[in-house]
Scaffold this active site. Structure first.
Site, PDB file in Angstrom:
ATOM      1  CB  CYS A 115      -0.849   0.048   1.197  1.00 29.07           C
ATOM      2  SG  CYS A 115      -2.045   1.584   1.389  1.00 29.07           S
ATOM      3  N   GLY A 116       0.949   1.865  -1.100  1.00 27.86           N
ATOM      4  CA  GLY A 116       1.818   3.114  -1.288  1.00 27.86           C
ATOM      5  C   GLY A 116       1.527   4.459  -0.518  1.00 27.86           C
TER       6      GLY A 116
END
Length: 277
Positions: A115-116
């Site tokens: 999850c950036g």
């Protein structure tokens, strides 16, 4: 310096038979990105192309838009108590006159490999203003479905580390004729895209207004946003997009293709670039 792969002992069970053997795993290490000496973000990544990763991350954050705005990127020595260089901390220096964003605790991002955008205060925080509109190159882009269909195989053939580990995401840039321009692998799909965009910035190629971006996994809002910030008109994914990814693609005029598997695909936005019928 960190390696792309590492070896670990594994107990292997095959049809009831038990054996031990070394297994090749993809390496995962933290990378701290500093901006003009101040901590900005930490991402879990596969070591390699770290400078491009940092540059691409700053493109997606709206900090950088051209190589002239970048003074240099260096690894930071003394990042540990004993003063050793872990090659896990980079400092990006902006060119004189380039505005430095306000770096607060709220803005600091902890980026996991899946999850950036973890740590973003809200969705509005990532709707940064793009420097370029999402538009085609010199001539309108018109893609045949048959051309799109062969791109995943071309990407897979270029995934060297995946062949040894089976544990990496990949992102690639193709011309409108399907020629592979660049491919990057990483434990995080967002990092693979940042590495592509960062390399393009370093080469003075932004905006990427005449290319196709292909990602090996799903198409998240974050990946669409990164493509928008680089001026990329077409994003294709072998898996599903999210609802927000489709919304952002439609808002910006991007072509978004999902479930690109063999001759099958779904066009979620920007169908004007796909030769339908």
């Amino acid at each position: 310096m960190g390696r792309v792969t590492e070896r670990r002992r594994v107990i292997r069970i095959r049809e009831g038979a038990v054996s031990t053997r070394p297994d090749t795993l993809v390496a995962e290490e933290p990378l701290e990105i500093r901006l003009n000496g101040k901590p900005l973000a930490i991402t879990m990544r596969t070591p390699g192309d770290d400078f491009a990763l940092a540059a691409g991350f700053l493109v997606s954050e709206g900090v950088l838009g051209s190589v002239e705005e970048l003074a240099n990127i260096v690894y930071c020595a003394g990042a540990t108590e004993d003063g050793a260089n872990t090659y896990n901390v980079v400092d990006v220096r902006l060119a004189p006159g380039v505005p430095v964003p306000d770096i607060s605790l709220e803005r600091n991002v902890y980026t996991t490999s899946s999850c950036g955008l973890c740590g973003k205060a809200s969705l509005d925080a990532v709707r940064t203003t793009a420097r370029w509109p999402v538009a085609d190159g010199p001539t309108p882009m018109r893609l045949e479905p048959a051309l799109l269909a062969v791109l995943p195989d071309r990407l897979r053939e270029a995934q060297r580390v995946f062949d040894r580990t089976g544990g990496l995401h990949a992102a690639a840039l193709f011309t409108r004729d399907g020629e592979l321009l660049d491919v990057r692998e990483d434990v995080g799909r967002h990092n693979a895209v940042d590495k592509l965009v960062g390399r393009a910035l370093q080469q003075g190629l932004l905006p990427l207004s005449d290319v196709i971006l292909l990602v090996s996994g799903r198409a998240s809002f974050e990946l669409v946003q990164k493509a928008v910030m680089a001026g990329i008109p077409v994003l294709a994914a072998v898996s599903a997009p999210s609802s927000l990814a489709v919304d952002l693609a439609a808002e910006t005029g991007m072509t978004l293709v999902g479930f690109l598997r063999g001759s099958s695909m779904n066009v979620y936005a920007g169908e004007q670039r796909v030769a339908l019928g």
